[in-house]
Scaffold this active site. Structure first.
Site, PDB file in Angstrom:
ATOM      1  CG  HIS A   1      -9.735  -6.103   0.378  1.00 16.95           C
ATOM      2  ND1 HIS A   1      -9.943  -7.251   1.106  1.00 16.95           N
ATOM      3  CD2 HIS A   1      -8.414  -5.804   0.499  1.00 16.95           C
ATOM      4  CE1 HIS A   1      -8.798  -7.617   1.673  1.00 16.95           C
ATOM      5  NE2 HIS A   1      -7.852  -6.762   1.318  1.00 16.95           N
TER       6      HIS A   1
ATOM      7  CD  GLU B   1      -2.825  -1.451   2.296  1.00 15.07           C
ATOM      8  OE1 GLU B   1      -2.786  -0.622   3.212  1.00 15.07           O
ATOM      9  OE2 GLU B   1      -3.545  -2.473   2.316  1.00 15.07           O
TER      10      GLU B   1
ATOM     11  CG  ASP C   1     -12.371  -9.481   1.402  1.00 18.04           C
ATOM     12  OD1 ASP C   1     -12.358  -8.482   0.663  1.00 18.04           O
ATOM     13  OD2 ASP C   1     -11.889  -9.484   2.552  1.00 18.04           O
TER      14      ASP C   1
ATOM     15  CG  ASN D   1      -0.461  -6.896  -1.648  1.00 18.18           C
ATOM     16  OD1 ASN D   1      -1.016  -7.453  -2.595  1.00 18.18           O
ATOM     17  ND2 ASN D   1      -0.949  -6.906  -0.418  1.00 18.18           N
TER      18      ASN D   1
ATOM     19  CD  GLU E   1      -4.359  -8.095   1.258  1.00 18.01           C
ATOM     20  OE1 GLU E   1      -5.265  -7.388   1.745  1.00 18.01           O
ATOM     21  OE2 GLU E   1      -3.155  -7.830   1.386  1.00 18.01           O
TER      22      GLU E   1
HETATM   23  O1  9MR Z   1      -7.384  -8.739   7.870  1.00 20.60           O
HETATM   24  C1  9MR Z   1      -6.492  -7.940   8.605  1.00 20.60           C
HETATM   25  C2  9MR Z   1      -7.125  -7.533   9.925  1.00 20.60           C
HETATM   26  O2  9MR Z   1      -7.276  -8.672  10.760  1.00 20.60           O
HETATM   27  C3  9MR Z   1      -6.273  -6.499  10.614  1.00 20.60           C
HETATM   28  O3  9MR Z   1      -6.939  -6.033  11.774  1.00 20.60           O
HETATM   29  C4  9MR Z   1      -6.015  -5.358   9.664  1.00 20.60           C
HETATM   30  C5  9MR Z   1      -5.170  -4.295  10.335  1.00 20.60           C
HETATM   31  O4  9MR Z   1      -4.689  -3.333   9.477  1.00 20.60           O
HETATM   32  O5  9MR Z   1      -5.362  -5.832   8.508  1.00 20.60           O
HETATM   33  C6  9MR Z   1      -6.172  -6.723   7.786  1.00 20.60           C
HETATM   34  O6  9MR Z   1      -5.513  -7.126   6.597  1.00 20.60           O
HETATM   35  C7  9MR Z   1      -5.203  -6.107   5.665  1.00 20.60           C
HETATM   36  C8  9MR Z   1      -3.965  -6.531   4.941  1.00 20.60           C
HETATM   37  O7  9MR Z   1      -2.935  -6.778   5.848  1.00 20.60           O
HETATM   38  C9  9MR Z   1      -3.532  -5.488   3.924  1.00 20.60           C
HETATM   39  N1  9MR Z   1      -4.578  -5.174   3.027  1.00 20.60           N
HETATM   40  C10 9MR Z   1      -5.861  -4.841   3.621  1.00 20.60           C
HETATM   41  C11 9MR Z   1      -6.275  -5.953   4.592  1.00 20.60           C
HETATM   42  C12 9MR Z   1      -7.651  -5.647   5.136  1.00 20.60           C
HETATM   43  O8  9MR Z   1      -7.649  -4.497   5.903  1.00 20.60           O
END
Ligand code: 9MR
Length: 543
Positions: free
Chosen positions: A237, A160, A268, A201, A266
């Site tokens: 997402h 990001e 969903d 990513n 990722e």
């Molecule tokens: O799914 C992850 C969640 O459990 C955490 O609380 C969160 C914290 O920032 O991160 C989520 O995963 C993220 C991933 O690491 C990067 N891309 C976005 C994902 C969803 O927020």
């Protein structure tokens, strides 16, 4: 050779009977699993796993092991988990993921070495030189720990780095180190694990858009400088209410044409809860689309779903009222989305529709009121069928229509709108946007039934004649219109209304004989104004 699946996926079918005879038990997964179908297509199918259910829930472990051949740690390999204090590394959660993957013949994708989020304060508080050293050390330690482990095959090196517009994110990394931290991180990761595929990513880079183009340009420029970027991760997402991103396959292909691997990292697809059969079907179609896009691009190595059961997902906490984004429900029952992924990987079913509708015509605007306007546009065409249109003002959706016109309601009085139309089909493909049309709603009236429009009928040096038409959508017996001018304007005379003047504000109420206006009717009043300027007389603000 950790499992029979690997043997199949590497194409060693001839040795199958020998391996089967040597193995003490049958593989944990059925021949019809997602992972076997994916392997047969030369792709991985992955899931992000959460530490706590992995430790404690048998159903979670069983499905995670049986259905997927690649694992990502949802949180366990992030900086706050692996190096909570400087140089104090904590491996238990990360190791649990790698151990599980090893037991189940799965690969691990490491997530993530450098990110602005889930990074402890001690890192964020470092000065530039110390921060650079800490980053290099973290990468050396974390990627280095698993470099010799055959399960861990790839890493998200940076995550990001762009903001939502496609500019460099103004993170503490960028503020202190400039964009050079990205190349630096990739070089450190290559040094730590020379065999791992190294990825960049991000989210909202699935279709062709400004942000994915920024990503494309960055990857191209990094590779031109021999920075070891091997792979681009499209987080994916998605949400059914926002439509399927445009040109996903084309976007994947342009990255592939740079010589990099692409992957869905990722996936969903959330919806507004509660689920219903129509939403489930739409979600399933989007899953199909995403799998098919990857299958169509040879350098797309696979798809990871961000979790697998709705029992454990980040979505409801982050988007209240939304959820059910994954392929199993909260009780571990497969959903239509599971069948969609399964069938797409298995190669059956109707051929995917990846052709978007043509762009709709630029909308024509008519019947503007204080709170509405009618839009009409030339219809789109599609290889199958256009299923509807969405009307936007910027990024805000104002309404939807199944046909090529829509009467907008609920607009704000005296507000400028610039609208465009997007067409969609049953597979969720979105057209490019139509041209834009601009209009301003008229002024509202107390009670909201009437709206007023103003015009200058005549003007001369220092004076003008104004006319106001009051139009009502419901019957009224009295009305009022207020005009506010720049200072210097006076209204010495008016007719067909009663004037109350407190310059620069002039309030006109109905005269005794024209307060009654029927629904859909209108009435007109006029006045003489004087002002001190020259040229075109000033235009009043109507309220
Ligand atoms: O799914 C992850 C969640 O459990 C955490 O609380 C969160 C914290 O920032 O991160 C989520 O995963 C993220 C991933 O690491 C990067 N891309 C976005 C994902 C969803 O927020």
């Amino acid at each position: 050779m950790p499992s029979l699946c690997r043997a199949i996926s590497t194409g060693a079918l001839a040795v199958l009977p020998i391996i089967a005879a040597l193995l003490p038990a049958a593989p944990a997964h059925a021949a019809d699993s997602l992972r076997d179908h994916a392997a047969a297509r030369g792709k991985f199918i992955g899931a992000a796993l959460a530490t706590s259910p992995l430790a404690g829930e048998a159903a979670y472990r069983t499905i995670a092991g049986a259905e997927f051949n690649q694992i990502t740690a949802e949180n366990a390999m992030k900086w706050d988990a692996t190096e909570p204090s400087q140089n104090q590394f904590s491996w238990s959660a990360a190791d649990a993921i790698v151990d599980f993957a090893t037991q189940n013949g799965q690969q691990v994708h490491g997530h993530t070495l450098v990110w602005h989020s889930q990074t402890p304060n001690w890192v964020q508080n470092l000065g530039a030189d110390a921060l650079r050293s800490a980053m290099r050390n973290h990468i050396a330690q974390v990627a280095g720990r698993y470099a010799a482990n055959p399960a861990v095959v790839s890493w998200d090196v940076v995550n990001e780095v762009f903001d939502d517009s496609g500019n460099m994110r103004n993170s503490f990394w960028y503020q202190k180190l400039g964009d050079g931290y990205i190349a630096d991180a990739f070089r450190a990761a290559r040094a730590a694990d020379p065999d791992a595929r190294l990825c960049i990513n991000d989210y909202n880079v699935e279709g062709v858009n400004a942000k994915s183009t920024a990503m494309y340009n960055l990857v191209k420029s990094l590779r031109a400088q021999n920075v070891p970027v091997d792979c681009v991760g499209l987080q994916s997402h998605l949400a059914i209410q926002y439509g399927f991103p445009g040109q996903v396959q084309q976007n994947m292909q342009r990255f592939a044409d740079l010589g990099v691997e692409v992957r869905v990292t990722e996936l969903d697809i959330r919806l507004q809860t509660p689920r219903d059969p129509a939403k489930d079907a739409q979600q399933a179609t989007y899953y199909t689309n995403m799998v098919n896009a990857c299958l169509a691009v040879s350098r797309c190595s696979g798809i990871t779903i961000w979790g697998f059961t709705d029992r454990y997902s980040w979505v409801p906490d982050t988007f209240p009222g939304q959820g059910a984004a994954l392929i199993y429900d909260e009780s571990y029952n497969p959903k239509p989305a599971y069948t969609a992924v399964h069938d797409a990987l298995a190669g059956g079913g109707t051929p995917p529709d990846t052709t978007p509708p043509t762009a709709p015509g630029t909308p024509a605007v008519s019947a503007i009121t204080a709170t509405g306007a009618k839009l009409t546009w030339t219809a789109s065409t599609d290889n199958r069928a256009v299923t509807g249109y969405d009307v936007y003002s910027g990024t805000a959706k104002l309404g939807s229509s199944a046909s090529n016109s829509l009467t907008l309601t609920g607009l704000s009085p005296q507000t400028a709108y610039t609208v465009h139309i997007v067409a969609r089909d049953a597979a969720g493909n979105l057209s490019t946007a139509s041209g834009t049309a601009a209009f301003t709603t008229s002024a509202g009236q107390p009670g909201g039934a009437c709206a007023a429009t103003y015009k200058t009928v005549n003007s001369w040096q220092g004076g003008f004649q104004g006319e106001v038409t009051v139009t009502c959508t419901a019957a009224v017996t009295t009305w009022k219109t207020t005009l506010t001018y720049p200072s210097g304007v006076t209204v010495p005379q008016s007719w067909n209304s009663t004037l109350s003047a407190t310059p620069p504000t002039f309030t006109f109420t109905n005269a005794a004989w024209n307060g009654t206006v029927p629904a859909g009717g209108s009435t007109t009043f006029g006045f003489l104004g004087s002002w001190t300027g020259s040229g075109t007389p000033p235009t009043p603000v109507i309220s």
